[in-house]
Design an enzyme around this catalytic site. Sequence first.
Site, short mmCIF file in Angstrom:
data_model
loop_
_atom_site.label_atom_id
_atom_site.label_comp_id
_atom_site.label_asym_id
_atom_site.label_seq_id
_atom_site.Cartn_x
_atom_site.Cartn_y
_atom_site.Cartn_z
N ASP A 1 46.50 -9.15 133.45
CA ASP A 1 45.90 -8.21 132.50
C ASP A 1 46.20 -8.64 131.06
O ASP A 1 46.92 -9.62 130.84
CB ASP A 1 46.35 -6.79 132.80
CG ASP A 1 47.83 -6.55 132.56
OD1 ASP A 1 48.59 -7.53 132.46
OD2 ASP A 1 48.25 -5.38 132.49
N SER B 1 47.96 -2.34 127.74
CA SER B 1 48.00 -2.90 129.08
C SER B 1 46.59 -3.16 129.61
O SER B 1 45.86 -3.96 129.05
CB SER B 1 48.79 -1.97 130.01
OG SER B 1 49.02 -2.57 131.26
N ASP C 1 48.14 -7.85 128.56
CA ASP C 1 49.50 -8.09 128.08
C ASP C 1 50.34 -8.84 129.11
O ASP C 1 51.55 -8.99 128.94
CB ASP C 1 50.18 -6.81 127.64
CG ASP C 1 50.46 -5.85 128.78
OD1 ASP C 1 49.64 -5.78 129.71
OD2 ASP C 1 51.50 -5.16 128.74
N ASP D 1 51.55 -8.33 132.11
CA ASP D 1 52.67 -7.81 132.90
C ASP D 1 52.23 -7.48 134.33
O ASP D 1 53.06 -7.29 135.21
CB ASP D 1 53.34 -6.61 132.23
CG ASP D 1 52.40 -5.42 132.01
OD1 ASP D 1 51.19 -5.53 132.30
OD2 ASP D 1 52.90 -4.37 131.55
#
Length: 577
Positions: free
Chosen positions: A302, A143, A304, A306
């Site tokens: 960010d 993340s 990834d 999400d």
Amino acid sequence: MRYRDKYELWINSDEIDTATKEELKSVKDEKELEDRFYKELEFGTGGLRGIIGAGSNRMNIFTVGKATQGLAEYLLKTYGDEASASIAYDSRIMSKEFAETAALVLCANNVKVNLFESLRPTPMLSYTVRQLKSKAGIVITASHNPRQYNGYKVYGDDGGQVTDNAANEILECINDVDDFSKIKKISYNEAVNKGLLNIIGEEVDKSYIDRVKNLTIREELVEDKAKDLKIIYTPIHGSGNMPIRRVLRELGYDNVFVVKEQEQPDGNFPTASYPNPEDPKVFTLALDMAKEVKPDIIFGTDPDCDRIGVVVKDNTGAYKVLTGNQTGVLLTHYILASLKETNKLPNNGAVIKTIVTTEMAGKIAEGFNVQLIDVLTGFKYIGEKIKEFEETKSSRYLFGFEESYGYLAGNFVRDKDAVIAAALITEMTLYYKSKGMSLYDALINLYDKYGYYKESLVSIELQGKEGQEKIGKALEYLRHSMKSTINNVKIIKKMDYKLSVEKDLVNIEERTIKLPKSNVLKFVLEDGSWFVVRPSGTEPKMKVYLSCVGNSLKDMDEKLESFKNNIMEIINTACNL
């Protein structure tokens, strides 16, 4: 087993490659060696997360292989011949290698795998699990953590992160893999030739993008005015560049300017050592670009993709990074108001937030006669509620969010989704622009109507074994030795999510908290302020969440600052035990 004994097992194992052994032999700092081996890298409800490197407490192909072998055995035990999984990965160092390791271990166990051809956002993995009817999903990401981290998140057949019961069953299977020789192996070519490994891409991308576009509420407005909006976007070297730009382009937003220095995927994050849209520093380059572009909205995602952070211009002309709570209440109000105006607001609608997220959302939901539901911290619990709504038909999910910049509309994804959020934030900005307002104007209107709520988060980093012990002791201190007032304001409620008990300290009553057990404490004060203390599930940190309600922007700022100082004095006492 002592850490030195584990170290010797790795050094002497025939399964460990020479390069890994050389890395371990080069470690001369005994504290570092202890940190690498004092425990296994923990598999929690979110999977694995840790520093990349050699050792049992590190992310490497061996710890990933062991976790995947355990997952394979869980899937075979649970689904038999129908066992299958989909896998995605982001731009981090070793993400592709870890994804392929996981895919081949699963294939070696005769579990069919769909593997993305290249990096994709985490929410697309959640969608893919549902779309391709996989029994599980894996996404390789850490993340928003710094570059030295990577992780391994596991999803269930509903597309949501596995929650407590399934995670515990998977952990039991992982623990049975007590030797690396038990990890099954197969080559890439053999997996493909046997029909066990399927490479996926555009066909899934297109169906996902179409579903995101279908969440548009004010279709005529977007169709007529999208070309008038100026947007600056930064993917912060992550996986959001392709899907977010594609969604916006297909919706008609022609004026999207991407921060070139942060456009390309790069796990070293050269322009952002902490690639987190919660950190205002990641927007430095975007703000430089804004001097020339003069955008209506700036946002960044960010690695990834999400989480999404939003930057708006305030009434002084200065750019301001919105908090996750501020963006969340703006979206909550926009979605509910738009659905009501277009006669699409259902009678049994529900908004879901986490226990550390602003109570302002509840005030807004109440204003639209919509139910507000609290869940534990972690978007997996929001996904779990969506599944419950589908099964019981008790409520209709409208929107969910958490203070840490995670948002979700629609029910075809079961995790926070910055692609969906980007489309809705853009539409919301366009709507307010059509009314002669900025997002900041809209936020001030919400404060005037619902109250001046302000929240803050303090993260206390406590590394290694000693840090974990200190976090545990601090929580026990707060659990048993907390005083009854803070700055002469009474504590009226104490919620202990580990013991599942809520204490009403005014009426001396108790009730059972009907949420999964978690080592979290929440204290509510007489003036509406509250604070929560919990260990991070993914980082070596203790997190302190704070909230106050004021009568104006100035009043809420002053109240929160005073409250934070008082609470941190208590926390520091607890941490120094």
